[in-house]
Design an enzyme around this catalytic site. Structure first.
Site, PDB file in Angstrom:
ATOM      1  N   CYS A   2       0.679  -1.091   0.149  1.00 15.42           N
ATOM      2  CA  CYS A   2      -0.059   0.059  -0.184  1.00 15.42           C
ATOM      3  C   CYS A   2       0.912   1.332   0.000  1.00 15.42           C
ATOM      4  CB  CYS A   2      -1.077   0.081   1.249  1.00 15.42           C
ATOM      5  SG  CYS A   2      -2.275  -1.264   1.371  1.00 15.42           S
ATOM      6  N   ARG A  27       4.158  -0.210  -4.535  1.00 15.81           N
ATOM      7  CA  ARG A  27       3.850  -0.830  -3.383  1.00 15.81           C
ATOM      8  C   ARG A  27       2.401  -1.698  -3.161  1.00 15.81           C
ATOM      9  NH1 ARG A  27       7.064   1.763   0.534  1.00 15.81           N
ATOM     10  NH2 ARG A  27       5.582   0.839   2.239  1.00 15.81           N
ATOM     11  N   TRP A  75      -2.803  -2.762  -1.764  1.00 21.89           N
ATOM     12  CA  TRP A  75      -2.619  -3.990  -1.907  1.00 21.89           C
ATOM     13  C   TRP A  75      -3.460  -4.635  -0.817  1.00 21.89           C
ATOM     14  CZ3 TRP A  75      -0.644  -8.382   0.881  1.00 21.89           C
ATOM     15  CH2 TRP A  75      -0.294  -9.433   0.282  1.00 21.89           C
ATOM     16  N   ASN A 101      -2.540   1.848   5.926  1.00 24.99           N
ATOM     17  CA  ASN A 101      -1.502   0.601   5.289  1.00 24.99           C
ATOM     18  C   ASN A 101      -1.255   0.069   6.601  1.00 24.99           C
ATOM     19  OD1 ASN A 101       0.421  -0.830   4.365  1.00 24.99           O
ATOM     20  ND2 ASN A 101       2.202   0.602   4.485  1.00 24.99           N
ATOM     21  N   GLY A 102      -1.561  -1.569   6.352  1.00 27.04           N
ATOM     22  CA  GLY A 102      -1.280  -2.382   7.288  1.00 27.04           C
ATOM     23  C   GLY A 102      -2.538  -3.116   7.863  1.00 27.04           C
ATOM     24  N   GLU A 484      17.108 -18.267  -6.789  1.00 22.60           N
ATOM     25  CA  GLU A 484      16.723 -16.972  -7.228  1.00 22.60           C
ATOM     26  C   GLU A 484      16.395 -16.663  -8.567  1.00 22.60           C
ATOM     27  OE1 GLU A 484      16.050 -14.143  -6.095  1.00 22.60           O
ATOM     28  OE2 GLU A 484      16.545 -12.534  -7.245  1.00 22.60           O
ATOM     29  N   LYS A 488      12.655 -15.463  -9.733  1.00 23.42           N
ATOM     30  CA  LYS A 488      12.268 -14.397 -10.735  1.00 23.42           C
ATOM     31  C   LYS A 488      11.461 -14.974 -11.842  1.00 23.42           C
ATOM     32  CE  LYS A 488      14.019 -11.104  -8.971  1.00 23.42           C
ATOM     33  NZ  LYS A 488      14.244 -11.716  -7.703  1.00 23.42           N
ATOM     34  N   GLU A 491       7.786 -15.111 -10.298  1.00 21.64           N
ATOM     35  CA  GLU A 491       7.273 -14.064  -9.982  1.00 21.64           C
ATOM     36  C   GLU A 491       6.821 -13.217 -11.136  1.00 21.64           C
ATOM     37  OE1 GLU A 491       8.977 -11.309  -7.430  1.00 21.64           O
ATOM     38  OE2 GLU A 491      10.971 -12.000  -7.981  1.00 21.64           O
ATOM     39  N   HIS A 507      17.580 -37.413  -5.346  1.00 21.07           N
ATOM     40  CA  HIS A 507      16.733 -37.984  -4.501  1.00 21.07           C
ATOM     41  C   HIS A 507      15.404 -37.631  -4.580  1.00 21.07           C
ATOM     42  CE1 HIS A 507      20.643 -38.865  -2.448  1.00 21.07           C
ATOM     43  NE2 HIS A 507      21.069 -37.514  -2.675  1.00 21.07           N
ATOM     44  N   LYS A 609       5.574  -4.681  -3.435  1.00 24.90           N
ATOM     45  CA  LYS A 609       6.882  -4.431  -2.791  1.00 24.90           C
ATOM     46  C   LYS A 609       6.812  -3.894  -1.531  1.00 24.90           C
ATOM     47  CE  LYS A 609      11.431  -2.892  -4.533  1.00 24.90           C
ATOM     48  NZ  LYS A 609      11.959  -4.376  -4.983  1.00 24.90           N
TER      49      LYS A 609
END
Ligand code: F6R
Length: 614
Positions: A2, A27, A75, A101-102, A484, A488, A491, A507, A609
């Protein structure tokens, strides 16, 4: 998570707020909204989806002129991302508008109480209750600042709240607990933002706020108090980057721009680390040499990409300092009752400095008397503020949701920490440390050489449109690089991608391999024990089962050629530093494949983000 903007001054608040939201859209982009105080009334609009939807709506139905306003880009946590749940939320008589936000954890009880008092709450959000509470307060005759102080005392959870009162256009009032908020200091105008990007085009002077503080901005000034109304102070600082850093600079995506900034970001993060006597120095390190000597265990905590940086760091720190290192997901850390004491150093890695999981983990560690060192890219953010020591990375603002230069500069900071510890503890000779520093200082040019061959990677990426699954293999420090690379791709391209330690394939995961499956292999440099040979064995195993191998291997490594359907060359670097160059083609690959698939690379679906909720 947010984005929040507040403004009071002499400019058109609508322009300032919308531009601020544009810079904060990374965000959260589930919905966007704005509220302005105009002639004793609140005027607002809010729309599901991207900011562009709100802009279109405002263009069709213009809002009146106003010089006081707030805005939000969301968000979603509580309630679907629709128009009704979008912020701002208003009280019953539409006198107060509020963005948040939160998560307000005790909202359900407050909602029941309000509904019993015949308030009609229109949305499913946890936020709306705070708007109603604030409005009740101002209607009882107190000003918005006092109202905010009183309401915050009732709320539990994590929140940044920013509000305006229709009957008081002179002020915007905000509060923060466990959620980011900074003040932008102007001349005859002041700003609020989730981060400085919200107002960087207007001012580079900022005020960092403490925990549980209320801030009131007017044209003339800024007043900070605690939730009890006692006077408090923020910490003033100068932002060391400007608007150009928050622009795409001719690239199609912020992410691509940030990938290409990596040589500079790595060089900047290495700058100024030599003292006159030739020793390594870490200026911001607030731990004494004796405290560092006493450390007998390190626990690294982080999330996502930063966690993978921590995994790489483990190899370097253990090798150079012989101090045992554990790496743990921040979201898991405190729930397993970790064994910590004053001789444990907890290293928290966070690009944003606001990740709630990491923040809670460091609080837990400090309660157990451990020292916490933050590796962070964001000045004034909560994680470094709540840590005993900090190493700042100098990547500049990272706006693309997928972390790239953040990761590389975190690696640099981890190497610096490892070398500094080795220096203090005397586990490496000075000339060895200097040699590794020289090797690190050569890396920016080596990254630039990888970037100069990006077209080759782009072509390869485009040939994978339609691919449903990709595996990544690595060993040793190349294993986190494989993880990583897979993250990438997941996402950005929404493709099933998994990273494995090459030795672990047999295995179980090798059962996934079928004819034509692309497998990207991070091949370690030759000459390091048997790593290289063992990696080739792993590659042979997948090829034998029909996989198509794309190998990332150092220049001059001809032994890999028979095993690679496609070969991407990497500069020759020592094995511990290889992640710094090996991850770059994987970033380019994911960025280009997602672009070719028509995805929004900077704002991938479901993500945001700076994840400020647990
Ligand atoms: C992935 C990504 C995330 C972040 C994670 C931690 O590309 O960006 O996985 O790395 O959310 O964020 P910070 O480092 O801000 O704590």
């Amino acid at each position: 998570m947010c984005g929040i903007v507040g403004y009071v001054g002499d400019k058109q608040a609508q322009d300032v707020v919308i531009n601020g939201l544009r810079r904060l859209e990374y965000r959260g982009y589930d919905s966007a909204g704005i509220a302005l105080v105009a002639e004793g009334r609140l005027e607002h609009d809010k729309r599901a989806g991207r900011l562009a939807n709100l802009e279109k709506a405002i263009a069709q139905h213009p809002l009146p002129q106003a010089t006081t306003g707030i805005g939000h880009t969301r968000w979603a946590t509580h309630g679907a991302p629709n128009d009704l749940n979008a912020h701002p939320h208003l009280g019953s008589s539409q006198r107060v508008a509020l963005v948040h936000n939160g998560i307000i954890e005790n909202f359900a009880g407050i909602r029941d109480e309000l509904e019993r008092a015949h308030h009609v709450l229109a949305s499913e959000t946890d936020t709306e209750v705070a708007a109603h509470l604030l409005e009740l307060q101002v209607e009882s005759g107190v000003d918005l600042t006092t109202a905010m102080q009183r309401v915050c005392q009732r709320l539990q959870g994590a929140f940044t709240l920013v509000a305006v009162d229709a009957q008081d256009p002179s002020r915007v009032v905000a509060a923060r607990r466990n959620s980011p908020l900074v003040v932008g200091l102007g001349e005859g105008e002041n700003f609020l933002g989730s981060d400085v990007a919200a107002f960087i085009e207007h001012t580079r002077e900022a005020l960092e706020l403490g925990q549980d503080q209320v801030v009131t901005i007017t044209r003339e000034g800024v007043e900070v108090t605690t939730f009890d109304g006692a006077p408090a102070e923020g910490t003033r600082y100068h932002v060391d980057w400007d608007l150009s850093a928050a622009e795409k600079d001719g690239h199609d995506w912020f992410m691509r721009k940030e990938i290409f900034e990596q040589p500079r970001a790595v060089a900047d993060s290495l700058l100024g680390r030599h003292a006159r006597n030739g020793l390594l120095q870490l200026d911001e390190m607030r731990l004494s040499d004796q405290e560092l000597r006493d450390i007998d265990k390190i626990i690294i905590i982080a999330c996502g990409t930063s966690f993978y940086a921590g995994m790489v760091a483990k190899y370097a720190i253990e090798h150079w300092t012989r101090v045992p290192v554990e790496v743990e997901l921040a979201s898991e850390f405190r729930y397993r009752d970790p064994i910590l004491d004053y001789s444990t150093l907890v290293v928290a890695i966070s690009q944003s400095g606001e990740t709630a999981d990491t923040l809670q983990a460091i609080r837990h560690a400090r309660l157990q008397r451990s020292k916490v060192l933050a590796i962070c890219n964001t000045n004034g953010s909560t994680i470094p503020r709540e840590s005993d020591a900090v190493i700042y990375t100098h990547a500049g603002p990272e706006i693309g949701v997928a972390s790239t230069k953040g990761f590389l500069t975190q690696l640099v900071a981890c190497y610096l920490l490892a070398l500094y510890l080795a220096q203090v503890k005397g586990t490496r000779y000075g000339d060895e440390i200097s040699e590794i520093m020289h090797q690190l200082e050569a890396v920016p040019d080596q990254i630039a050489s990888v970037l100069s061959r990006s077209d080759e990677v782009y072509e390869l990426a485009r040939s994978h449109v339609g691919t449903r699954s990709v595996l990544f293999l690595g060993r040793h420090a190349g294993y986190p690089v494989a993880l990583e690379g897979a993250l990438k791709l997941k996402e950005l391209a929404y493709i099933h991608a998994e990273g494995f330690a090459a030795g672990e394939l047999k295995h179980g995961p090798i059962a996934l391999v079928e004819e034509g499956l692309p497998v990207l292999c991070v091949v370690p440099p030759r000459g390091r024990d048997q790593l290289h040979e063992k990696m080739i064995s792993g590659i042979q195993e997948v090829r034998a089962r029909g996989a198509r191998t794309i190998c990332l291997a150092e220049e001059g490594d001809t032994s890999i050629e028979p095993y690679a359907d496609h070969l991407i060359r990497l500069p020759k670097v020592p094995v511990l530093l290889q992640p710094l160059v090996a991850v770059v083609p994987l970033q380019l690959f994911a960025c280009e494949l997602a672009t070719a698939m028509g995805h929004d690379v900077d704002q991938p679906r479901n993500l945001a983000k700076s994840v400020t909720v647990e």
